[in-house]
Design a protein around this motif. Structure first.
Motif, mmCIF file in Angstrom:
data_model
loop_
_atom_site.group_PDB
_atom_site.id
_atom_site.type_symbol
_atom_site.label_atom_id
_atom_site.label_comp_id
_atom_site.label_asym_id
_atom_site.label_seq_id
_atom_site.Cartn_x
_atom_site.Cartn_y
_atom_site.Cartn_z
ATOM 1 N N PHE A 81 0.884 -1.211 0.053
ATOM 2 C CA PHE A 81 0.015 -0.120 0.207
ATOM 3 C C PHE A 81 0.716 1.072 0.071
ATOM 4 O O PHE A 81 1.500 1.437 0.934
ATOM 5 N N LEU A 82 0.759 2.068 -0.981
ATOM 6 C CA LEU A 82 1.648 3.250 -1.233
ATOM 7 C C LEU A 82 0.998 4.472 -0.918
ATOM 8 O O LEU A 82 -0.191 4.952 -1.223
ATOM 9 N N LEU A 83 1.540 5.299 -0.046
ATOM 10 C CA LEU A 83 1.022 6.775 0.057
ATOM 11 C C LEU A 83 1.814 7.712 -1.237
ATOM 12 O O LEU A 83 2.571 7.218 -1.795
ATOM 13 N N PRO A 84 1.217 9.001 -1.203
ATOM 14 C CA PRO A 84 1.860 9.584 -2.341
ATOM 15 C C PRO A 84 3.429 9.721 -2.228
ATOM 16 O O PRO A 84 4.001 9.792 -1.018
ATOM 17 N N MET A 85 4.117 9.765 -3.373
ATOM 18 C CA MET A 85 5.362 9.746 -3.295
ATOM 19 C C MET A 85 5.877 10.500 -4.708
ATOM 20 O O MET A 85 5.135 10.137 -5.693
ATOM 21 N N PRO A 86 7.084 10.805 -4.895
ATOM 22 C CA PRO A 86 7.710 11.155 -6.309
ATOM 23 C C PRO A 86 7.453 9.879 -7.279
ATOM 24 O O PRO A 86 7.707 8.745 -7.010
ATOM 25 N N ALA A 87 7.338 10.445 -8.550
ATOM 26 C CA ALA A 87 7.204 9.114 -9.637
ATOM 27 C C ALA A 87 8.430 8.196 -9.458
ATOM 28 O O ALA A 87 8.288 7.115 -9.845
ATOM 29 N N ASP A 88 9.391 8.780 -9.426
ATOM 30 C CA ASP A 88 10.903 8.182 -9.498
ATOM 31 C C ASP A 88 10.931 7.412 -8.404
ATOM 32 O O ASP A 88 11.657 5.992 -8.536
ATOM 33 N N ALA A 89 10.176 7.561 -7.220
ATOM 34 C CA ALA A 89 10.490 6.782 -5.896
ATOM 35 C C ALA A 89 9.689 5.474 -6.247
ATOM 36 O O ALA A 89 9.998 4.311 -5.996
ATOM 37 N N ALA A 90 8.432 5.652 -6.769
ATOM 38 C CA ALA A 90 7.497 4.498 -7.299
ATOM 39 C C ALA A 90 8.318 3.703 -8.038
ATOM 40 O O ALA A 90 8.099 2.516 -7.802
ATOM 41 N N VAL A 91 8.706 4.015 -9.096
ATOM 42 C CA VAL A 91 9.557 3.273 -9.993
ATOM 43 C C VAL A 91 10.645 2.769 -9.394
ATOM 44 O O VAL A 91 10.872 1.313 -9.735
ATOM 45 N N ALA A 92 11.214 3.336 -8.723
ATOM 46 C CA ALA A 92 12.689 2.657 -7.838
ATOM 47 C C ALA A 92 12.054 1.833 -7.166
ATOM 48 O O ALA A 92 12.932 0.583 -7.082
ATOM 49 N N LEU A 93 10.866 1.836 -6.410
ATOM 50 C CA LEU A 93 10.498 0.850 -5.387
ATOM 51 C C LEU A 93 10.224 -0.650 -6.270
ATOM 52 O O LEU A 93 10.480 -1.709 -5.838
ATOM 53 N N ALA A 94 9.404 -0.504 -7.471
ATOM 54 C CA ALA A 94 9.360 -1.620 -8.427
ATOM 55 C C ALA A 94 10.819 -2.321 -8.675
ATOM 56 O O ALA A 94 10.758 -3.465 -8.497
ATOM 57 N N ARG A 95 11.592 -1.431 -9.130
ATOM 58 C CA ARG A 95 12.834 -2.106 -9.583
ATOM 59 C C ARG A 95 13.544 -2.906 -8.275
ATOM 60 O O ARG A 95 14.191 -3.706 -8.412
ATOM 61 N N ARG A 115 -0.183 3.493 -9.481
ATOM 62 C CA ARG A 115 -0.234 3.321 -10.993
ATOM 63 C C ARG A 115 1.321 3.404 -11.454
ATOM 64 O O ARG A 115 1.463 2.603 -12.116
ATOM 65 N N ASP A 116 1.967 4.245 -11.097
ATOM 66 C CA ASP A 116 3.461 4.326 -11.474
ATOM 67 C C ASP A 116 4.179 3.216 -11.121
ATOM 68 O O ASP A 116 4.947 2.510 -12.074
ATOM 69 N N CYS A 117 4.149 2.777 -9.949
ATOM 70 C CA CYS A 117 4.783 1.602 -9.498
ATOM 71 C C CYS A 117 4.460 0.447 -10.114
ATOM 72 O O CYS A 117 5.132 -0.303 -10.605
ATOM 73 N N ALA A 118 2.993 0.087 -9.912
ATOM 74 C CA ALA A 118 2.350 -1.213 -10.910
ATOM 75 C C ALA A 118 2.726 -1.113 -12.335
ATOM 76 O O ALA A 118 3.074 -2.134 -12.698
ATOM 77 N N ALA A 119 2.778 0.039 -12.846
ATOM 78 C CA ALA A 119 3.289 -0.005 -14.624
ATOM 79 C C ALA A 119 4.674 -0.489 -14.705
ATOM 80 O O ALA A 119 4.929 -1.256 -15.688
ATOM 81 N N GLU A 120 5.411 -0.241 -13.604
ATOM 82 C CA GLU A 120 7.006 -0.477 -13.723
ATOM 83 C C GLU A 120 6.929 -2.104 -13.433
ATOM 84 O O GLU A 120 7.905 -2.707 -14.085
ATOM 85 N N VAL A 121 6.426 -2.656 -12.547
ATOM 86 C CA VAL A 121 6.304 -3.890 -12.208
ATOM 87 C C VAL A 121 5.778 -4.633 -13.311
ATOM 88 O O VAL A 121 6.445 -5.694 -13.872
ATOM 89 N N ALA A 122 4.639 -4.245 -13.960
ATOM 90 C CA ALA A 122 4.326 -4.887 -15.181
ATOM 91 C C ALA A 122 5.281 -4.719 -16.335
ATOM 92 O O ALA A 122 5.612 -6.011 -17.191
ATOM 93 N N ARG A 123 5.887 -3.803 -16.632
ATOM 94 C CA ARG A 123 6.997 -3.624 -17.410
ATOM 95 C C ARG A 123 8.278 -4.872 -17.352
ATOM 96 O O ARG A 123 8.709 -5.536 -18.421
ATOM 97 N N LEU A 124 8.550 -4.894 -15.999
ATOM 98 C CA LEU A 124 9.829 -5.870 -15.690
ATOM 99 C C LEU A 124 9.391 -7.295 -15.921
ATOM 100 O O LEU A 124 10.209 -8.156 -15.923
ATOM 101 N N CYS A 125 8.086 -7.535 -15.728
ATOM 102 C CA CYS A 125 7.633 -9.033 -15.661
ATOM 103 C C CYS A 125 6.964 -9.409 -16.820
ATOM 104 O O CYS A 125 6.486 -10.416 -17.164
ATOM 105 N N GLY A 126 6.719 -8.283 -17.806
ATOM 106 C CA GLY A 126 5.949 -8.723 -19.072
ATOM 107 C C GLY A 126 4.541 -8.770 -19.060
ATOM 108 O O GLY A 126 3.980 -9.384 -19.633
ATOM 109 N N GLY A 127 4.001 -7.991 -17.874
ATOM 110 C CA GLY A 127 2.590 -7.941 -17.806
ATOM 111 C C GLY A 127 1.731 -6.943 -18.132
ATOM 112 O O GLY A 127 2.509 -6.057 -18.647
ATOM 113 N N ARG A 128 0.687 -6.739 -17.631
ATOM 114 C CA ARG A 128 -0.170 -5.563 -17.778
ATOM 115 C C ARG A 128 -0.971 -4.969 -16.467
ATOM 116 O O ARG A 128 -1.348 -6.117 -15.935
#
Length: 297
Positions: A81-95, A115-128
């Motif tokens: 569960f994520l609270l507001p954070m910078p977009a690059d932090a959300a992406v870094a979390l997924a990585r 959404r930013d975090c989930a999108a990076e998770v999907a990119r890394l694993c090839g999902g949607r």
């Protein structure tokens, strides 16, 4: 700015690190704050916590806290569960999850961070990414009591735990159905008996009883965290709906919480027009949109 991610295994240490940040916007931060306080209290009681739970503090270059989150959901797939954070932090979390082999297939929380975090998770694993549920957080602004309904608000007692458990369990399945989803489609927490007893003993579970004294509705609330109390679940069995029980119960519970000095908030499912209209009539106003997202592989 290059954000840094700091993970804590101890919810008390997390509160020490992020408390001022959480207190600065306590309504938006209500879920993480209230769960952290509850889990810290359980740890202090000697109750063991899952070893893979974590609590996240995001800091900017100056060391200031600019975001927070947690992974403490007891139900599968244990969505962070994520609270507001910078977009690059959300992406870094997924990585970070990807690099350390942490399996994540769902992300909940504030938009756009979740959404930013989930999108990076999907990119890394090839999902949607798909939306499982759009939620909206509301705060009680100017109370507007509903038309009176017969009966009264009654605090649940320990002898009521079986009924409380049944109605907690029915809440999400019925909410799915009301929102047009299959029953049980939404992953959710059904507290165990010990947790329900803690809530009951804390005086945070109420029934609306009809004129004959029969329980016809349940409303619960979390203890205040940083001055904010979150109402929920709010459940009326199907055969008792449309009689004003829910509106009167939520209004009275909200009055009690405000009398304690707390601000009052609650979540609605954006796909459930009935509950959204009810809470708007009671004086609740939207604060922030959130979402429960799933990553489909």
């Amino acid at each position: 700015m290059t954000p840094t991610l700091h993970f804590h295994a101890d919810p008390g240490e997390f509160l020490d690190a992020a408390g001022d940040h959480l207190a600065a916007d306590p309504v938006v931060n209500t879920v993480v704050a209230s769960v952290a306080y509850r889990m810290a209290a359980r740890r202090a009681e000697g109750v063991g916590l899952p070893e893979d739970d974590w609590w996240l503090v995001v800091r900017d270059d100056s060391g200031a806290v600019v975001g927070a989150g947690m992974r403490a959901a007891p139900f599968p797939p244990r969505p962070p569960f994520l609270l507001p954070m910078p977009a690059d932090a959300a992406v870094a979390l997924a990585r970070t999850w990807h690099e350390r082999g942490e399996e994540v297939s769902a992300v909940n929380g504030a938009l756009p961070a979740a959404r930013d975090c989930a999108a990076e998770v999907a990119r890394l694993c090839g999902g949607r990414v798909e939306v499982a549920q759009h939620t909206r957080l509301h705060e009680l602004d100017t109370p507007a009591p509903p038309a009176p309904a017969p009966g009264a608000l009654t605090v649940a007692g320990e002898d009521d735990v079986d009924l409380v458990a049944a109605w907690f369990g029915a809440f999400m399945a019925d909410a799915d159905e009301q929102a047009g989803r299959p029953r049980g489609a939404s992953a959710h927490e059904t507290p165990d008996r010990d947790e329900l007893l803690r809530r009951i003993r804390g005086g945070r579970v109420w029934f609306w009883t009809d004129a004959a004294g029969r329980p016809v509705h349940l409303t619960a609330a979390n203890p205040p965290a940083f001055g904010v109390a979150r109402v929920g679940p709010v459940y009326t069995p199907p055969e008792e709906r449309g009689r004003g029980w829910a509106g009167n119960a939520v209004a009275e519970v909200s009055r009690l919480l405000r009398a304690e000095g707390a601000r009052v908030c609650l979540f609605t499912d954006q796909a459930n027009p009935t509950s959204n209209r009810l809470y708007a009539r009671l004086g609740f106003r939207p604060v922030v949109d959130m979402a429960n997202l799933v990553v489909v592989r």
